[in-house]
Scaffold this active site. Structure first.
Site, PDB file in Angstrom:
ATOM      1  N   GLY A 289       0.823  -1.208   0.000  1.00 30.69           N
ATOM      2  CA  GLY A 289       0.000   0.000   0.000  1.00 30.69           C
ATOM      3  C   GLY A 289       0.851   1.248   0.000  1.00 30.69           C
ATOM      4  O   GLY A 289       2.085   1.192   0.108  1.00 30.69           O
ATOM      5  N   GLN A 290       0.175   2.387  -0.140  1.00 31.75           N
ATOM      6  CA  GLN A 290       0.849   3.679  -0.148  1.00 31.75           C
ATOM      7  C   GLN A 290       0.162   4.615   0.825  1.00 31.75           C
ATOM      8  O   GLN A 290      -1.048   4.541   1.019  1.00 31.75           O
ATOM      9  CB  GLN A 290       0.845   4.296  -1.552  1.00 31.75           C
ATOM     10  CG  GLN A 290       1.689   3.544  -2.563  1.00 31.75           C
ATOM     11  CD  GLN A 290       1.828   4.318  -3.862  1.00 31.75           C
ATOM     12  OE1 GLN A 290       1.315   5.416  -4.010  1.00 31.75           O
ATOM     13  NE2 GLN A 290       2.542   3.730  -4.806  1.00 31.75           N
ATOM     14  N   GLY A 291       0.964   5.507   1.416  1.00 28.74           N
ATOM     15  CA  GLY A 291       0.432   6.502   2.332  1.00 28.74           C
ATOM     16  C   GLY A 291       1.072   7.845   2.080  1.00 28.74           C
ATOM     17  O   GLY A 291       1.830   8.031   1.117  1.00 28.74           O
ATOM     18  N   GLY A 294       4.987   7.485   2.458  1.00 25.57           N
ATOM     19  CA  GLY A 294       5.790   6.552   1.693  1.00 25.57           C
ATOM     20  C   GLY A 294       5.013   5.323   1.275  1.00 25.57           C
ATOM     21  O   GLY A 294       3.797   5.234   1.454  1.00 25.57           O
ATOM     22  N   VAL A 296       4.626   1.027   1.313  1.00 28.01           N
ATOM     23  CA  VAL A 296       4.879  -0.129   2.175  1.00 28.01           C
ATOM     24  C   VAL A 296       5.011  -1.381   1.309  1.00 28.01           C
ATOM     25  O   VAL A 296       4.173  -1.639   0.432  1.00 28.01           O
ATOM     26  CB  VAL A 296       3.747  -0.324   3.202  1.00 28.01           C
ATOM     27  CG1 VAL A 296       4.044  -1.517   4.113  1.00 28.01           C
ATOM     28  CG2 VAL A 296       3.565   0.942   4.035  1.00 28.01           C
ATOM     29  N   LYS A 310       8.288   0.077   5.294  1.00 23.23           N
ATOM     30  CA  LYS A 310       7.796   1.367   4.800  1.00 23.23           C
ATOM     31  C   LYS A 310       8.979   2.196   4.320  1.00 23.23           C
ATOM     32  O   LYS A 310       9.826   2.608   5.105  1.00 23.23           O
ATOM     33  CB  LYS A 310       7.024   2.121   5.885  1.00 23.23           C
ATOM     34  CG  LYS A 310       6.519   3.494   5.405  1.00 23.23           C
ATOM     35  CD  LYS A 310       5.412   4.051   6.278  1.00 23.23           C
ATOM     36  CE  LYS A 310       5.884   4.471   7.638  1.00 23.23           C
ATOM     37  NZ  LYS A 310       4.844   5.183   8.397  1.00 23.23           N
ATOM     38  N   ASP A 407      -3.041  10.895  15.214  1.00 23.89           N
ATOM     39  CA  ASP A 407      -3.571  10.420  13.928  1.00 23.89           C
ATOM     40  C   ASP A 407      -4.278   9.080  14.103  1.00 23.89           C
ATOM     41  O   ASP A 407      -4.100   8.162  13.301  1.00 23.89           O
ATOM     42  CB  ASP A 407      -2.445  10.306  12.895  1.00 23.89           C
ATOM     43  CG  ASP A 407      -2.962  10.403  11.458  1.00 23.89           C
ATOM     44  OD1 ASP A 407      -4.122  10.826  11.280  1.00 23.89           O
ATOM     45  OD2 ASP A 407      -2.216  10.058  10.527  1.00 23.89           O
TER      46      ASP A 407
END
Length: 587
Positions: A289-291, A294, A296, A310, A407
């Site tokens: 996945g992406q956040g 960055g 992962v 990550k 968060d």
């Protein structure tokens, strides 16, 4: 040593070059005659010049134009972007430019008009903030006339909002801030147009004029030569200073991280090299996945132990976020907090290695679009809620220093093979002493929809550990809301905002049995809803501590009292913004 020598010699060399160019200004008049990039391209004449074809004396600083292989004309703004020129009107002193890729709003964040001789034609300019919104928001449309097509895509729209608007004046439902456009720009650039009109002032410069039979000549070489020399030297000095400061800042970041890691060795997470990270991830083969910070990847350690790696973006991995995550998580050892296996700080590579959690994030199990395919029982949801609460309580009370996450949201709650919840992503975390009642913050941090009101405005109270309590309350209500049937709620009430709907339902004495697919689970849903409503009280002083939240969740729920109504307000705009416009139940 060589770098210092270059920094000393280069400005002197530029000065000699500028003087040499100015003394020869009148000797090549034929090179400054009118030209253009192609038959349909705009005419190029003073104060503009064709870069790399005409000498500097043919134009002024900041008026450089260039041609591409398609005979298109480009304006190169100093310390800024490169724009495609449509037309130039020398009489009205206006130039019409656009983005060669057809998306002018994308360039605005890097557009630096103040460093150029141009200015916007309109005086009614403003600073803007761009938001990515995943669903239609009629309140937002009253502030932003329309979405920006070239930045939008199926599933989300990008809007530009005037940055002078008070945050409480806008409801940002399902919206995430992208970036600020700090330089004031005309609002028409966001209104389905891709053209930008710039203007310049002839009275500020010494110009070249045409004389009979001799082409272009100089009015005053004596005046122009010193001016060009000063401007050129100033530009060179600014560029050199910028380069020097950038390198110095990068060096400071590296020094700061290395010092931190030296002090951190006693905490014993493994430090990996860039080559190690490539080997662990099989050259970054499997992306999980992406956040915002960055991407992962899945990896395998020796012994066939799965991990999640990550890889931080270079723009965010050189300072506070990296140190926050490594420094904070290295001190945490709790069943409901994801474990940091190791890290990488090798050259420009920054990476974090975590334990691998095969069931991914809580989001896919509670979102209204996914929960039918990834459904969890009410009993399992209650266990997950209690585990998250215990993890946050540990952060607030179980460490030497209180850790504020800032968060808490479903995306940052990961589930292992047994669906045990683990809190992750500490890039925004702050540490403070346990007796500290307030935390200073220079800017809001977190995700729209989960941020406590006091983080936006101190009128609600001080920022503290109670801000995490608010985020947890919104998460709890979303867990309950994801298990509801949206058609039932719409048919029953016509209202699409779940937290207020559930409060009104409970206040009227409805125990939710009619709205839960199985009657025996209504008691769990009611308990989770009441605890969530206690946690999202506007003022921090009215919210319970996480220790008390755990106590409420561990009980049977029979003795839980209803909290004050957090939605009662004389000003519906303030109410919507305080609740962050989070329509928990809607897709």
């Amino acid at each position: 040593m060589w770098g210092n020598y270059c920094r000393l010699v280069w400005p002197f060399f530029c000065f000699l070059l500028a003087v040499n160019c100015c003394t020869k200004l009148a000797s090549a008049q034929n090179l400054c005659s009118e030209t253009r990039c192609g038959p349909n391209a705009p005419v190029i004449q003073p104060p503009f010049r064709l870069k790399d074809t005409q000498p500097q004396k043919c134009g002024l600083i900041g008026f450089d134009l260039s041609c591409n292989q398609s005979n298109q004309t480009f304006l190169e703004l100093p310390l800024s972007v490169k724009l495609l020129v449509n037309t130039i009107n020398y009489t009205s002193q206006k130039i019409n430019v656009t983005d060669p890729d057809g998306c002018l709003p994308r360039l605005l964040s890097n557009l630096n008009i103040s460093a150029s001789p141009f200015h916007y034609l309109e005086n009614l300019n403003a600073n803007y903030t761009l938001f990515n919104c995943s669903s239609m928001n009629t309140d937002l449309l009253s502030y932003a006339s329309s979405s920006i097509p070239c930045l939008s895509a199926p599933g989300y729209q990008v809007y530009a909002l005037d940055s002078t608007l008070r945050i409480k004046d806008v409801t940002l439902s399902y919206c995430t801030k992208l970036y600020d456009i700090s330089s004031s720009v005309p609002n028409y650039v966001f209104d389905q147009t891709d053209d930008l009109i710039l203007s310049w002032d002839n009275s500020r410069y010494v110009y070249m004029t045409e004389t009979e039979g001799s082409g272009i000549s100089v009015i005053s070489v004596k005046l122009l030569a010193p001016a060009l020399s000063i401007v050129l030297i100033a530009v060179v000095v600014i560029v050199l200073y910028h380069v020097h400061r950038t390198r110095q800042k990068e060096k400071e970041y590296h020094t700061r991280i290395e010092k931190f890691l030296e002090d951190y060795r006693a905490l014993k997470p493994t430090r990996y090299s860039h080559a190690d990270v490539k080997r662990i991830t099989n050259n970054f083969k499997t992306e999980l996945g992406q956040g915002a910070y960055g991407t992962v990847y899945k990896g395998i350690l020796s012994g066939e132990i799965s991990v999640a790696v990550k890889l931080l973006k270079s723009s965010t991995g050189n300072g506070p976020e990296f140190i926050n995550e490594v420094g904070t998580m290295g001190q945490i050892h709790h069943v409901n907090v994801v474990r940091l296996v190791g890290f990488c700080a090798d050259g420009h590579t920054r990476a974090l290695v975590y334990e691998y959690l095969p069931n991914g994030s809580l989001q896919k199990f509670i979102s209204t679009t996914d929960f039918r395919n990834h459904c969890l029982s009410w009993k399992k949801l209650q266990e997950i809620a209690l585990g998250i609460a215990k993890g946050i309580e540990y952060l607030h009370q179980g460490c030497d220093q209180r850790i504020l996450h800032f968060d808490i949201k479903p995306h940052n709650i990961l589930l292992d093979q047994h669906f045990t919840p683990k809190i992750s992503d500490f890039g925004l975390a702050k540490l403070c002493s346990k007796d500290q009642s307030a935390v200073s913050m220079t800017a809001a941090r977190g995700t729209i929809g989960y941020i406590a009101p006091e983080v936006f405005s101190r009128n609600f109270g001080n920022v503290s550990y109670k801000s995490d309590v608010y985020s947890f309350g919104m998460l709890l209500l979303e867990m309950v809301g994801g298990k509801q049937n949206d058609e039932v709620m719409e048919n029953e009430t016509g209202l699409g905002y779940f937290p207020e709907w559930i409060y009104n339902l409970l206040e009227q004495g409805d125990d939710l049995r009619e709205h839960i697919e199985e009657e025996k689970y209504a008691k769990i849903a009611k308990k989770l809803a009441i605890v969530g409503l206690w946690c999202i009280q506007w003022h921090p002083v009215d919210r319970p501590s996480m220790q008390f939240v755990v106590h409420m969740l561990e009980g049977d729920g029979d003795n839980l009292s209803m909290p004050p109504n957090p939605f009662a307000s004389a000003d519906p705009i303030i109410m919507n913004m305080s609740m962050l416009g989070r329509q928990l139940h809607k897709d």
